[in-house]
Scaffold this motif. Structure first.
Motif, short mmCIF file in Angstrom:
data_model
loop_
_atom_site.label_atom_id
_atom_site.label_comp_id
_atom_site.label_asym_id
_atom_site.label_seq_id
_atom_site.Cartn_x
_atom_site.Cartn_y
_atom_site.Cartn_z
N MET A 58 4.72 -4.86 41.37
CA MET A 58 5.17 -4.26 40.11
C MET A 58 6.37 -5.04 39.57
N THR A 84 9.20 -4.74 37.04
CA THR A 84 9.89 -3.91 36.05
C THR A 84 11.37 -4.16 36.18
N GLY A 132 7.45 2.73 27.86
CA GLY A 132 7.56 2.07 29.16
C GLY A 132 6.26 2.19 29.92
N THR A 133 6.29 1.82 31.22
CA THR A 133 5.09 1.88 32.03
C THR A 133 5.13 3.15 32.89
N VAL A 181 4.50 4.67 36.03
CA VAL A 181 4.19 4.10 37.35
C VAL A 181 3.54 5.14 38.27
N VAL A 223 8.48 6.96 34.40
CA VAL A 223 8.25 5.88 33.44
C VAL A 223 9.33 4.82 33.69
N ASP A 267 10.04 -1.22 30.29
CA ASP A 267 9.58 -2.59 30.47
C ASP A 267 10.76 -3.56 30.34
#
Ligand code: BGC
Length: 584
Positions: A1, A3, A558-559, A561, A580, A583
């Motif tokens: 990942m 980030t 955002g991502t 996760v 979240v 990014d």
């Protein structure tokens, strides 16, 4: 990942040597009799735990807290200790213990042992000696013996109730066969209270703490940490007077109760702290102290035990404003003492949170149960309805699916909080309380001491299902010591491993991410404009959003996760949490 929040991963060796390992640890509670049975006698054991170290490693926890494993008649599930410096032969040997500790350590997992200092069992050598010795002898002075009231001492020295129901005093038969003195037991009569004014008792516990610390125990969970110091000077107040002296629902907030939360108890912990600090890294300790929040800091101070359990979330409804208030207050309190906060939703004493959150009132511990007792007995019993010893929940009112959905959402929120998170075996499988145990199979003393009132705590102590079939769902080779329900098959480890969306894989993912994302113990609230949605940020761009309401909610940019349940068209549905990461 990749980030902005990802930390450089630390090696196991680095984590193990860190004196602050406990501050943000994920600690997994093992109730040894019900975890894994290696020899087929129906009772979980130490070798069973050792065999599951790979499972614990894969789960991603930092430490194991082992509930009592000492020789015991199991009058109170092992919290009645016969010998503090040994292993129950039903569970194994000291060599087994050493092997287990070594296997955990090799896997980068710390070991926390449960210490029970308020009382021993009535089979402890000292108690047997006290019964065989005359009134006024040194042997009786290690416990709390008093003459009875009434013409022939036939009435108890005071009218106080024990936590498990019935009087706090039990009368003995003297060695010459005559009815004799009374001894005090805050819990079951098989658990006589020690006299902590006696230096011999203090010395003996220092010896015990050293014994286990030398064997590689990294920390201690202190059972009933608020119960040891007592003022039994005459005249002892009547329970009605005590109730009248309590500060409303807050109970006793000034340390003046005769046996709960007295200030003198901290002298004991100051001595223990000196011993803990002789080790490198220092041994840690966490107090099980059901006290008013204003008194908790004393237990958590760096000169004392260092950390204290905070049961506030466990006692709250699934409700955004309550959660926010509790989190805010506890983070402030932790900062003031220099400790980190603790968080917990389930343990061996309470109805599992997957059940609590599936009951109509939404999760407050006593809701839907007929809790009769309150271990935070600095409060008059039953005054605020928040119980500790809980009856099974009425199965017909339970919404199983809702309970688990909320439990997963609450857990994901908890795992994002600064501080240590305590998990109880089986919650990673989504287990709920087992309510269908026949009375004839029950074991908890609170059930036997409160006929028709308390069902007791057996429902959260049923042995774990490891496989979907077999005589005890893979727990052992034969029947388990408490009956497992048919529905356990669906929750077995074997049914969840590698299954996307299963509760087990959800816990594994969240725990792995937690160790990667965690940094400073800061938390900032983000206003959502919706009173049913909580949103907080941790340093490095790690956001947690929990939807306690009924309408889907839009997540920040955002991502995502991990989430506690599937998103709906990219939105966070009701009773769901998500992490979240912004990014980079
Ligand atoms: C433990 C209980 C136990 C009691 C008496 C508690 O705080 O968690 O399981 O029954 O202490 O030792």
């Amino acid at each position: 990942m990749s980030t902005s929040a990802t930390q450089a991963p630390r090696t196991d060796a680095e984590r193990m040597a860190d004196p602050n390992w406990w501050r943000q640890a994920a600690v997994y509670q093992i109730y040894p009799r019900s975890f894994a049975d290696s020899n087929g006698d129906g009772i979980g054991d130490i070798q069973g735990i050792t065999a599951k170290v790979p499972y614990l490693k894969e789960l991603g926890i930092d430490a194991v807290w082992l509930s009592p494993f000492y020789p015991s008649a199991l009058a109170d599930g092992g919290y009645d200790v016969d010998d503090y410096r040994n292993v129950d032969p039903k569970l194994g040997t000291l060599e087994d213990f050493d092997e287990m500790a070594a296997a955990l350590h090799a896997a980068g997992i710390k070991l926390v042992a449960d210490i029970v200092p308020n009382h021993s069992s009535d089979r402890h050598e000292w108690f047997k000696e006290a019964l065989a010795s005359p009134k006024g002898s040194a042997a009786r002075e290690r416990y709390i013996f008093r003459d009875g009231k009434g013409e022939n001492g036939e009435l108890p020295p005071s009218d106080w109730d024990s936590v498990f129901g019935g009087p706090v005093w039990e009368r003995i038969t003297e060695p010459d066969g005559t009815p004799g003195q009374w001894y005090m037991h805050i819990f079951a009569k098989e658990q006589p209270d020690f006299n902590w004014d006696n230096p011999e008792v203090r010395e003996d516990f220092l010896k015990t703490l050293r014994f286990w610390s030398d064997r590689g125990v990294d920390g201690f969970r202190i059972d009933v940490a608020h119960g040891m110091a007592k003022d039994l000077s005459e005249p002892m107040p009547m329970k009605a007077d005590l109730a009248a002296r309590a500060h409303g629902t807050d109970g006793f907030v000034d340390g003046s109760h005769p046996f709960w939360d007295r200030d003198e108890v901290h002298e004991v912990y100051a001595e223990w702290r000196k011993l803990f600090n002789e080790y490198n890294p220092p041994r840690t300790a966490v107090a099980e102290a059901w006290v008013h929040e204003s008194r908790r800091a004393r237990y958590a101070s760096p000169e004392g035990l260092g950390q204290a359990f905070n049961f506030d979330l466990l006692q709250a409804d699934f409700d955004a404003p309550s959660f926010r208030k509790i989190i805010t207050e506890n983070l402030i309190a932790a900062k003031e003492t220099g400790a980190s906060s603790t968080w917990v939703f389930s343990n061996h004493d309470v109805v599992r949170h997957a059940t609590r959150y599936g009951l109509p009132k939404g999760g407050s511990v006593a809701q839907g149960t007929n809790a009769a007792q309150d271990i935070s007995s600095t409060k008059p019993k039953g005054q605020d309805g928040k119980g500790w010893l809980l009856a099974g929940a009425p199965a017909e009112e339970l919404d199983v699916e809702l309970g688990l959905r909320r439990a997963r959402a609450a857990t994901l929120l908890m795992l994002a909080l600064p501080g240590s998170a305590y998990l109880y075996q089986g919650e990673e499988l989504g287990l709920r309380e087992v309510t269908e145990i026949p009375d004839s199979e029950r074991q908890d003393p609170s059930f036997f001491r409160n006929p028709g009132v308390e069902i007791g705590r057996d429902g959260c102590r049923v042995p774990l299902p490891w496989t979907a079939d077999g005589p005890s769902f893979g727990f052992g080779q034969d029947r388990a010591h408490l009956p497992q329900p048919e529905w356990f098959a669906r929750y077995a480890v074997s049914e969840q491993e590698g299954v996307e969306g299963s509760t087990l894989e959800f816990y594994r993912r969240a725990l792995r991410l937690r160790s990667e994302l965690q940094a400073d113990e800061e938390l900032e609230w983000v206003e959502t404009g919706n009173q049913d949605v909580l949103h907080f940020s941790r340093p490095g761009g790690w956001d947690t959003v929990t939807n306690f309401g009924t309408e889907p909610f839009e997540l920040p940019a955002g991502t995502v996760v991990v989430s506690s349940g599937p998103l709906e068209d990219g939105l966070l549905p009701a009773d769901t949490s998500a992490w979240v990461v912004r990014d980079a």
